[in-house]
Design a protein around this motif. Structure first.
Motif: not given
Length: 93
Positions: A38-39, A43-44, A62, A41, A34-35
């Motif tokens: 996010s880190r 998309s799923q 997520m 950037g 998850k990190d």
């Protein structure tokens, strides 16, 4: 009534030490994935392509749906993401 003290939440929630150990490892991998998403950037949809899974699977990741993920699946996803996994095994006191 006696008061029980646990070293972490998984020891308190799970029925056996084996189950708790498995969930601890899965939670570490899920948080790391998850990190990473996010880190970077991503998309799923991009993460799903990178990990070799479906977008709903990344959505489950997520949202922290730990019960839907086996340890080996999370290791595969982390490896596909280019994350290096290290494990340390220690004897209990």
């Amino acid at each position: 009534m006696t008061k029980q003290v646990f070293t972490n939440v998984w020891d308190a929630i799970e029925d056996t030490p084996e189950q708790a150990a498995n969930v601890k490892l899965r939670s570490v991998l899920m948080i790391s994935l998850k990190d990473h998403i996010s880190r970077t950037g991503m998309s799923q949809v991009q993460a799903a392509q990178l990990f070799g899974v479906t977008e709903p699977r990344v959505s489950d990741l997520m949202r922290g749906k730990i019960n839907l993920f086996a340890l080996d699946a999370l290791v595969n996803m982390a490896t596909a993401a280019g994350l290096r996994i290290e494990m340390h095994v220690l004897e209990t006191a």
